[in-house]
Every structure is written in structure tokens, then in C-alpha cells.
Scaffold this motif. Sequence first.
Motif, PDB file in Angstrom:
ATOM      1  N   GLY A 122       0.802  -1.262   0.033  1.00 38.24           N
ATOM      2  CA  GLY A 122       0.053   0.110   0.010  1.00 38.24           C
ATOM      3  C   GLY A 122       0.765   1.223   0.058  1.00 38.24           C
ATOM      4  O   GLY A 122       0.410   2.443  -0.482  1.00 38.24           O
ATOM      5  N   PHE A 123       1.965   1.228   0.429  1.00 36.78           N
ATOM      6  CA  PHE A 123       2.871   2.576   0.624  1.00 36.78           C
ATOM      7  C   PHE A 123       3.851   2.802  -0.672  1.00 36.78           C
ATOM      8  O   PHE A 123       4.410   3.660  -0.550  1.00 36.78           O
ATOM      9  N   VAL A 124       3.850   1.801  -1.376  1.00 32.93           N
ATOM     10  CA  VAL A 124       4.759   1.861  -2.696  1.00 32.93           C
ATOM     11  C   VAL A 124       3.892   2.717  -3.747  1.00 32.93           C
ATOM     12  O   VAL A 124       2.803   2.293  -4.123  1.00 32.93           O
ATOM     13  N   PRO A 125       4.439   3.911  -4.196  1.00 34.01           N
ATOM     14  CA  PRO A 125       3.746   4.628  -5.166  1.00 34.01           C
ATOM     15  C   PRO A 125       3.771   4.050  -6.485  1.00 34.01           C
ATOM     16  O   PRO A 125       4.692   3.352  -6.965  1.00 34.01           O
ATOM     17  N   VAL A 126       2.554   4.126  -7.225  1.00 32.42           N
ATOM     18  CA  VAL A 126       2.563   3.552  -8.491  1.00 32.42           C
ATOM     19  C   VAL A 126       2.142   4.818  -9.378  1.00 32.42           C
ATOM     20  O   VAL A 126       1.569   5.624  -9.049  1.00 32.42           O
ATOM     21  N   THR A 127       3.110   4.769 -10.379  1.00 37.52           N
ATOM     22  CA  THR A 127       3.210   5.671 -11.576  1.00 37.52           C
ATOM     23  C   THR A 127       1.676   6.081 -12.296  1.00 37.52           C
ATOM     24  O   THR A 127       1.402   5.017 -12.894  1.00 37.52           O
ATOM     25  N   VAL A 128       1.006   7.158 -12.194  1.00 36.77           N
ATOM     26  CA  VAL A 128       0.073   7.025 -12.895  1.00 36.77           C
ATOM     27  C   VAL A 128       0.309   7.634 -14.273  1.00 36.77           C
ATOM     28  O   VAL A 128      -0.067   6.945 -15.416  1.00 36.77           O
ATOM     29  N   ARG A 129       1.021   8.567 -14.480  1.00 38.68           N
ATOM     30  CA  ARG A 129       1.327   9.158 -16.057  1.00 38.68           C
ATOM     31  C   ARG A 129       2.847   9.920 -15.472  1.00 38.68           C
ATOM     32  O   ARG A 129       3.038  10.460 -14.692  1.00 38.68           O
ATOM     33  N   GLU A 130       3.650   9.836 -16.792  1.00 39.57           N
ATOM     34  CA  GLU A 130       4.885  10.535 -16.529  1.00 39.57           C
ATOM     35  C   GLU A 130       4.953  11.640 -17.688  1.00 39.57           C
ATOM     36  O   GLU A 130       3.847  11.830 -18.461  1.00 39.57           O
ATOM     37  N   ASN A 131       5.900  12.644 -17.516  1.00 41.38           N
ATOM     38  CA  ASN A 131       6.093  13.614 -18.305  1.00 41.38           C
ATOM     39  C   ASN A 131       4.943  14.440 -18.684  1.00 41.38           C
ATOM     40  O   ASN A 131       4.523  14.850 -19.516  1.00 41.38           O
ATOM     41  N   LEU A 132       4.444  14.973 -17.330  1.00 38.40           N
ATOM     42  CA  LEU A 132       3.323  16.002 -17.299  1.00 38.40           C
ATOM     43  C   LEU A 132       3.758  17.299 -17.754  1.00 38.40           C
ATOM     44  O   LEU A 132       4.947  17.641 -17.330  1.00 38.40           O
ATOM     45  N   ASN A 133       3.099  18.110 -18.331  1.00 36.04           N
ATOM     46  CA  ASN A 133       3.507  19.364 -18.667  1.00 36.04           C
ATOM     47  C   ASN A 133       3.055  20.408 -17.616  1.00 36.04           C
ATOM     48  O   ASN A 133       2.331  19.820 -16.562  1.00 36.04           O
ATOM     49  N   TRP A 134       3.370  21.407 -17.420  1.00 31.68           N
ATOM     50  CA  TRP A 134       3.415  22.594 -16.352  1.00 31.68           C
ATOM     51  C   TRP A 134       1.816  22.726 -15.960  1.00 31.68           C
ATOM     52  O   TRP A 134       1.569  22.732 -14.897  1.00 31.68           O
ATOM     53  N   GLU A 135       1.157  22.643 -16.907  1.00 32.07           N
ATOM     54  CA  GLU A 135      -0.309  23.154 -17.043  1.00 32.07           C
ATOM     55  C   GLU A 135      -0.896  21.963 -16.266  1.00 32.07           C
ATOM     56  O   GLU A 135      -1.831  21.938 -15.205  1.00 32.07           O
ATOM     57  N   GLU A 136      -0.607  20.564 -16.565  1.00 30.04           N
ATOM     58  CA  GLU A 136      -1.140  19.598 -15.946  1.00 30.04           C
ATOM     59  C   GLU A 136      -0.858  19.381 -14.573  1.00 30.04           C
ATOM     60  O   GLU A 136      -1.714  19.048 -13.684  1.00 30.04           O
ATOM     61  N   VAL A 137       0.452  19.652 -14.167  1.00 29.29           N
ATOM     62  CA  VAL A 137       0.893  19.789 -12.802  1.00 29.29           C
ATOM     63  C   VAL A 137       0.245  20.473 -12.054  1.00 29.29           C
ATOM     64  O   VAL A 137      -0.260  20.249 -10.956  1.00 29.29           O
ATOM     65  N   ALA A 138      -0.225  22.002 -12.368  1.00 27.32           N
ATOM     66  CA  ALA A 138      -0.723  22.784 -11.642  1.00 27.32           C
ATOM     67  C   ALA A 138      -2.125  22.544 -11.616  1.00 27.32           C
ATOM     68  O   ALA A 138      -2.807  22.559 -10.326  1.00 27.32           O
ATOM     69  N   ARG A 139      -2.889  21.844 -12.424  1.00 29.45           N
ATOM     70  CA  ARG A 139      -4.079  21.459 -12.373  1.00 29.45           C
ATOM     71  C   ARG A 139      -4.381  20.523 -11.144  1.00 29.45           C
ATOM     72  O   ARG A 139      -5.348  20.349 -10.579  1.00 29.45           O
ATOM     73  N   ILE A 140      -3.342  19.465 -11.202  1.00 31.01           N
ATOM     74  CA  ILE A 140      -3.578  18.348 -10.135  1.00 31.01           C
ATOM     75  C   ILE A 140      -3.239  18.775  -8.801  1.00 31.01           C
ATOM     76  O   ILE A 140      -3.816  18.618  -8.004  1.00 31.01           O
ATOM     77  N   GLU A 141      -2.128  19.977  -8.744  1.00 33.67           N
ATOM     78  CA  GLU A 141      -1.786  20.374  -7.714  1.00 33.67           C
ATOM     79  C   GLU A 141      -3.122  21.293  -6.918  1.00 33.67           C
ATOM     80  O   GLU A 141      -3.283  21.169  -5.670  1.00 33.67           O
ATOM     81  N   VAL A 142      -3.918  21.906  -7.633  1.00 36.76           N
ATOM     82  CA  VAL A 142      -4.708  22.737  -7.195  1.00 36.76           C
ATOM     83  C   VAL A 142      -6.078  21.710  -6.638  1.00 36.76           C
ATOM     84  O   VAL A 142      -6.672  22.072  -5.744  1.00 36.76           O
ATOM     85  N   ASN A 143      -6.103  20.527  -7.187  1.00 37.43           N
ATOM     86  CA  ASN A 143      -6.985  19.579  -6.939  1.00 37.43           C
ATOM     87  C   ASN A 143      -6.742  18.547  -5.871  1.00 37.43           C
ATOM     88  O   ASN A 143      -7.534  17.801  -5.366  1.00 37.43           O
ATOM     89  N   THR A 144      -5.618  18.735  -5.180  1.00 43.56           N
ATOM     90  CA  THR A 144      -5.197  17.791  -4.381  1.00 43.56           C
ATOM     91  C   THR A 144      -5.856  17.462  -3.286  1.00 43.56           C
ATOM     92  O   THR A 144      -5.938  16.338  -2.786  1.00 43.56           O
ATOM     93  N   PRO A 145      -6.589  18.587  -2.562  1.00 43.58           N
ATOM     94  CA  PRO A 145      -7.501  18.200  -1.442  1.00 43.58           C
ATOM     95  C   PRO A 145      -8.654  17.208  -1.756  1.00 43.58           C
ATOM     96  O   PRO A 145      -8.848  16.322  -0.920  1.00 43.58           O
ATOM     97  N   ASP A 146      -9.130  17.168  -3.089  1.00 44.94           N
ATOM     98  CA  ASP A 146      -9.920  16.117  -3.460  1.00 44.94           C
ATOM     99  C   ASP A 146      -9.453  14.790  -3.910  1.00 44.94           C
ATOM    100  O   ASP A 146     -10.160  13.872  -4.294  1.00 44.94           O
ATOM    101  N   LEU A 147      -8.133  14.602  -3.901  1.00 45.90           N
ATOM    102  CA  LEU A 147      -7.412  13.399  -4.520  1.00 45.90           C
ATOM    103  C   LEU A 147      -6.550  12.904  -3.605  1.00 45.90           C
ATOM    104  O   LEU A 147      -5.171  13.005  -3.558  1.00 45.90           O
ATOM    105  N   PRO A 148      -7.200  12.182  -2.238  1.00 48.24           N
ATOM    106  CA  PRO A 148      -6.206  11.629  -1.504  1.00 48.24           C
ATOM    107  C   PRO A 148      -5.304  10.509  -2.027  1.00 48.24           C
ATOM    108  O   PRO A 148      -5.851   9.784  -2.814  1.00 48.24           O
TER     109      PRO A 148
END
Lengths: 626, 388
Positions: A122-148
Motif C-alpha cells: 500500500g505504501f509503494v507509489p504507483v506511477t499514473v502518468r509521466e512527463n506531465l506538462n506544467w499546466e497539468e501539474v498545476a491542475r493536479i496541485e490545485v485539486n489535491t485536497p479532493d484527491l487523497p
Amino acid sequence: MHSDSDRQKVFSRRVAMLAGGKLVLLSALVGRMYYLQVIESARYATLAEENRINLRLLAPPRGRIVDRFGVPLAVNQQNYRVVLISEAAHDVEETLRLLGAIIPIGDGDKRRILRDVRRRRGFVPVTVRENLNWEEVARIEVNTPDLPGVMIDVGQSRHYPHGEATAHVLGYVAAVSEAELGGDPLLELPGFRIGKAGIEKVYDLALRGTGGSSQVEVNALGRVIREMRRREGQPGAEVTLTIDLELQKMVARRLAGESASAVVMDVHTGDVLAMASTPSFDPNAFNKGLSTEAWRELVSNPMAPLTNKAIRGQYAPGSTFKIVVALAALDKGAITPETTFFCPGFLKLGNATFHCWKRGGHGTVDLAKGITQSCDVYFYETARRTGINRIAAMARRFGFGRRLGLDLPGEQPGLVPTSDWKLATMDVPWQKGETLIIGIGQGYLLATPLQLAVMTARLVNGGFAVTPHLTRDMAAADGTTPRPRPASLGVAAPYLKTVREATTAVVNSLRGTAYKARIAEAGFEMGGKTGTVQVRRITKAERDAGVRKNKDLPWKDRDHAVFVGYAPVHAPRYAVAVLVEHGGGGSTVAAPIARDILLKAQRRDAARPPEAQRLTAVPGALAGRG
Amino acid sequence: MITVNALNRPVYTLRQKLWQIHWLFVLLLVAVAGIGFAMLYSAAGRSAGTGSFDPWASRQMVRFGVAMVIMVAVALTNIRLWLRYAYVIYLVMLVLLAAVEFGGTAGMGAQRWINLGFANLQPSELMKIALVLALARYFHGGSADDVRRPLFVVPPLLMVAAPSALVLRQPDLGTALMLIIAGGAIFFAAGVRMWKFAVVGAAAIGSVPVAWQFLREYQRTRVLSFLDPESDPLGAGYHIIQSKIALGSGGMFGRGFLQGSQSHLNFLPEKQTDFIFTLLAEEWGLAGGLTLLGLYVLLLAYGFAISLRSRNHFGRLVGMGVTTTFFLYVFINIAMVMGLIPVVGVPLPLISYGGTAMLTLLFGFGLLLGVYVHRDMVIGRRGAEEEI
């Protein structure tokens, strides 16, 4: 009461037996305890340590590759990826669905993620997607509270900012294959990349650095409790190339669209300033993992984008080889610069007829005219008088027929035929006519564009056996001595001068074959030699009916266009070889490219920072730079 | 009869009775329990060098305190009362056992215990004591001649078989084993002829293939992994290998208190319950293991001495039964942890975390102490029907 004393007697006897039995059993426990804790103790103590301490490797950052001025050619780029830690996510599928609404996640990826989540702890991170662009990173960061359980992770990946222009020199990195494992434990790290081609491969060990390690205490589930000791690794060394990026890009651009290659080198030091082969490929794609279709496309392309033709393409050198034939003849005394032959457009030897490229013939031809106008008949006769073995010996002195030791993998040796070679490989004696064909650089003869550039450099640098190289300070970094000054070829200076002047006339005299491609700017003039390499046999019938023009032929049957050149003519500094496969005539196709390249190289020279200029001057002075 | 009894039976006040309690025995119990608290404190540590009273040691101390009070109360209770109500207690336990067993299928969930507030009570645990009481009463009522009659041993055989079958259904191999062996020991001490044991033993061996069919899959894996633990180091053999590593790495004097890496890093499964002996052996080494074993042997020796000293047969059999049950806890647990027998799930007495075993044991020791308090009381074969 009588019966009770009976019972008591039996009881006492039986209890004594029971107690004895129990004592035996307890003694067995003591024995076992002694065995495990004293006799076998050392073995189990080791096992306990192994259980507890886990050595984790820390991948060192890969060294950069920079050009001669320090401009980065290969760098490490931050690679943003989104990972999912399943124990922190309440509902993995729901989290993935939410994440899928923010960044696109393919169905295949989703299946892989769910599979990985099930397989790993359970504690080993599983890669969902690589090589994200900056916009995608930002969008995920903003939504982290909803994405445990969803996190952005930063890794490093190799990036080649100039992509195709530098691909053949730098090579590329890719995941370690099964066969390459062994030795360095770093290679077993997931996601580790090693050099698979080019400079990345040759200097892989230096670029790789050494791995650090972190000793961590882990529990039975593999979760890290604490770090016990940490040893930082040694980052990979920076590799400085002799390449001049601006020139390299210009050369790559100039060759674009053709199946061609070119090499530019410093005639004194052997520094390769540019080396390009077209078509090229995108080395960044290899790092990310190439799709099967893209790979098949690269491999099946007839123009061989993956092959560095500058060192792996082997061609008959055509008329450019006349330089070597002329020097061999002068060296033997078979001709003098004043010797003349008459060219009627052909030469008969026994029953065979050898044609000059000019149907009407050149008339009376001396050496200078023979080179300037590239008279085939003149060189048939010169070669006949010199003999194959003397020509072969001179060719070898100029770098043909063996690998030059350039620091790139896969360099080809080419081929310089001799009479002994033919007897040994084909079991047939050498024919006189074959010598004639060699005289115009055709026949069994094979050379790489790099060898052509080296030949030109050796001709114009005063007859020194300069060798090409792509890096300067690696030699010093290795602890080996700096490169020695190249040895003399042992060719008399007047002969070299005669031939050199003739090659100057090739470009700069009105009758020269490359006159149209001359550099008109004073002080920047170039010299050189054209070549047009026939790749098909011209039959007698076709010759009678009129030789077909290149544009009427299928691509595969057209001539290769070759040009070797140098500049400036008064004090040659740069040598260039250009070969355009099936490009047509050397004078019309290859020479203009060489002209542009040499002009650019000289202009770069004037614009170059003074410090760098000093560095390129004498190879022996480079060692101190480190 | 009353007068005879009045002559034979010394009458003590409560205060005198308190003095009659074998306080040395109690002191030994406290010493062992103290070792247990230390181990539970260490087991709760999150990394090497740390320990914690929470969550196990503190609760175990409370339980021990409560159980000690119960033990003394049991010890002071007139032994005739236990004789009289032996069957009743046994039947109540049997009913409870059946209730939790069949209740499970009737929709009560898998709850096999009854909540007492400070501890959860498994009827199967208390059955160990109830069976001892019932068997002791049965054999107390039979003469030496009776015991020789084959038919005489049939009822007590059924008394053993009924709870064993229920417990096996759960399935709880360890408890069933203990019920059968402790029952057998009472048969043996009561004077049942040797050949009868041979017959039952032969029947038991003959039924092994049949029993194998009734074992659950996980129980079979346990037996198989016991026979070859290295064959599946991450699966069934994991318990045994890891506990052997813990023991072995302890060496002669251990790694020191709170320093056991195997247990502190969670390599040991159930380190606070069934496998706590490995923690002790890892931290205190062979010396610690032998010390604990020595204390256990002392308790056993006193148990036997008390049984032999009793002047009534009921007391002898109860004392012997309780002592044997205690021995079985010790032996099965340690042998299992050291890989001598399969992992069957028996706690280490007075050390392992858990309320039921603690209560069962101290209840049993209460009876044993009661036997000692009432050691000079003579009770006739029909004593259960006599007035108190």
C-alpha cells in the motif's frame, strides 16, 4: 478410608510419572533453546541483520554533454509524474476517475495502475502518468485536497534540446536491457537509463557517475523506519565535445531533405567541429520509450535515419581519391607535375575501353589540369604507371582502409584493395584494368566521409597524420597523457604543395569543376575536389545511345555527389567532406553545401570568443583546463 | 455424619484462611507477570530502544489485578462448593460453548466470546478449568475398583469428547489438544489402566487420516509448513522462520531490553500474543529464556506438591489437572515458537497479551491455592451430596 489411601498411592505413583514426563519435555525445550540460541546463533544473527537493513541505491545525476563553448547539448530535465499511493487513497478507482477528469488517462493505463496497486504494498507509489506538462501539474496541485493519495513526483530524464541536429553524435539513452545487467548495481534501478549510442554510449561510465547509497532500517513490510547511513554518490562527469553547436545546426539544416552526411574538422588538432547525417531521428523519443510503429518506421526507412553515415556509410570516394593517386604517382616518380598525357575521351587497355567522364576528351593534360578538370584518362594512365600497391600504401597513409579511432561507436574501416587482398579474398589475381578503375576512386575502394575529411586535412595541414576526435578533455580526465602532436606522413612537401594548389584551382579557376561553388569573399576562399560516384554499370548500348541523366534515373540508381574541401586556401584551417547519396554531380550538389559550411565555419572563427580560440589552437595546451 | 465431619474438618476464619494461602506461589506468579509486563512494554515500541505502556502493558496490568482478586476469592471459597457445583459449571460452559459455536451460524457473526467489560471471555478457555473440575468430581466419586471397570471410564470420555468436538469445529486446534491431553492426564492420575490408554492412543493414530479430511485448509498448511518451513518463506513458513531468527539472534544474553530488531521492526507476527517468547529470547537471550522457564518449573513443582499434599481426592485431581493445563500452555507455546511443533495458537501463560487466558489461568491457580488452603479437609466419596 481404605479405598482413599489406595487411590492416593496410585495417584502419587502416577503423578510422579507425569512429573517425570513433563520434566523430559521441558528438558527438550531447553535443549532446543540452547541449539537455536548458542549453537546456531551466529547464523541467525546474520539473518536478522539482513532482515533489518536494506541498502537503497541513489541514482546519481547523469553528466551533461556540452559543446566546445559550453553550450549544453544533453541535459537532465525535471520530469513531473503523478503517482498514487493506494493506502492513502480511500477508493483507488474513484480517485482515478476524479484524476481522469483533470488529466487524460488511457484505459490501458488505468488497467495497469489497478494491477500495480493490487500487486504492490500500500505504501509503494504507483506511477499514473509521466512527463506531465506544467499546466497539468498545476491542475493536479490545485485539486489535491479532493484527491487523497495522489502526489506529484519529480524525477530526472535526459533531454536533448537540439534533437535531430545532434542525434548521431550524442546518441541516446534508454532503459537497461537484460544483457547489459551485471556489474554496476545501479543498472538494476527501475527507470535507470544508460547510453545506447554515440557519445552517450562511449562515455557512459564517466557520464553515469557512481551511485550513492542509503542504508535504511525497514520493517517486515518493507516500510522504511529510519535512515541509518547515507553515502552520497558522485554525479556523472560533464563531457565537453569539440562540436560547435552553431556550425552543427547549420550543417544539419543544410543537409536536411537529402540522404547525406558531412564532417567538418580542424586540420591541425583533429577536432571534429560538426558531424551530421540526414535524415536524423529524435533522441528524446528513445528516452520516453518508442512506439513499435515509430521504431519500425525508423528501421525500414531506406535512407537509414538511425545510421550515422559520416562514419558508418562506406562509399567509393570517386574523383576525390585522385588526390591520393596523384601523390602516390609523384612519390614513386611515375609522373612529374609536368608529365602530360593525351585524353581523347577514352583509354584502351587490351580489349577493354575506359571512358572519361567528358565524351570529347580533355586533349593534352598535365597533373594540374588533370585534377582541376578531373580528367579520368589522365588518372587511368597515372594509376597504371604507379601500380595498385603503391596507391594502396599512399591511401593508408592518408587514413583509408582502417578505423581512425574516433570516439564514437560503430566506425567503419572502409576498404583499400591490394593485389594480395584480392588473391586472398577472391582467389583471383589482380587485373591491370582494376588498377585503372581505382585510379578514379571507383572499384573495390570504399571510404567513409570521415576518412575523406581526414584525407583533406592531412593534405593541407603540411602532411601530418592528424586523427579526428569529438572530445578534448576526456583524455586528460582519464589520467592519460594529452594527445601527442600528429606524426608526419613522410610525403615530400613540394608534392603536397603541387596537389594542394591544383585543388585550389578546382574551385577558383574558371575551368575548375567547382568554380560555380567558389567563395568569392577575399580571405575566405576554399579549395577542394569534386567527386561523382557511379553506383550502376553503364552498358555499351546505353553509352552508344547516350548516357541517361541522373534526373531520369530512379533515386537508387543516381550517382553519389561528393566534395572534399578546405579553407581558407592561404592558411587552411578547416576541412570538410560532404557526401549526398544519389544526389547527382559532386560539383553541382555537394560543392555548394561544402562552400556554405566552410564559409560559416570561418565566420564563426572570427566571431569566436578569444579564450576559446586559444584553446582550439594547440592540443597540448588543453590538458591544464581539466 | 455431621459430627464426623465436624471432627475431621478444621474450621478456619477468613483471616486464618488468608494466612493459609501459599503466598510464595503468589509471589512467583507476580514475578512471571512482571516479566510479561516488561515484554509487552517492549513489544509496543515503534523502533529499537523505545517501549510503551500503551496499548498492551497497561491494560494487561489492570487485567492481572482484577484476575488476582478473583483468584484469591476462588482460593478462599470452600472446596466442597466447587465439588458440589463442578457438573453445573461444566454444563453451563458446555452450553455457552455450544451457544457461541452455533450462534455464529445463526447470525450473531463470528463472535466467539462474551464481553465481561474488562476482558473478553472465550467459553472454550474457561472450559479447560470446568473440564478439570468435572473430571475431578467424577473420579473423586469412584473407588479404586470402580476405576478398573472399562464402563466406568465411558462417561468421563464423553465429558472430554463433547467440548473437544465443539472447539475443533471452531476450529481451534490448540484448545482441543489441551482439553484432550489435560483430560487424559486426569484419567492417568486417577489410575485408569495403562492398556486403556494404549487402545485410545491406537484409535487416535488410526483416525489421523480421517481427521486430516476435517482440517481446514489453513490448518493443513500449518502442519505442512511446520514439516518444511523453508519451502514457503513468505507464506506459511514465515512465522516459524522469523521466530527462529529472533531466537537465534538473541544468543546467550540477548540484544538487551528494547533492542530486539526482529520484534521492534514487526518481522515477528503476533509478537504481543502467541510469539512473545521470541521477543523475550531475542532481548534477553538464552539466559532470559531459562530464567522464565525456571520460574515456570518452580510453579509446576509447587503445583505438584500441593496436589500430593491434599488429603482429599478431589483436591488432588483438581490440583494435578490445573498444573497439567498450565504445563500444556507453557510447553505447547514454547515448542511452537521454537519450531518443534506446528503453530497452533496457544498463548504463553501470564506473559502473552490477552484477558481470557489470564483469567482462565488465575481462576485455575485460585482452585489450586484453594486445594492448598483446604489441604487437610477429608471429603468422602459422596462428599458432593453432603451438607456443607
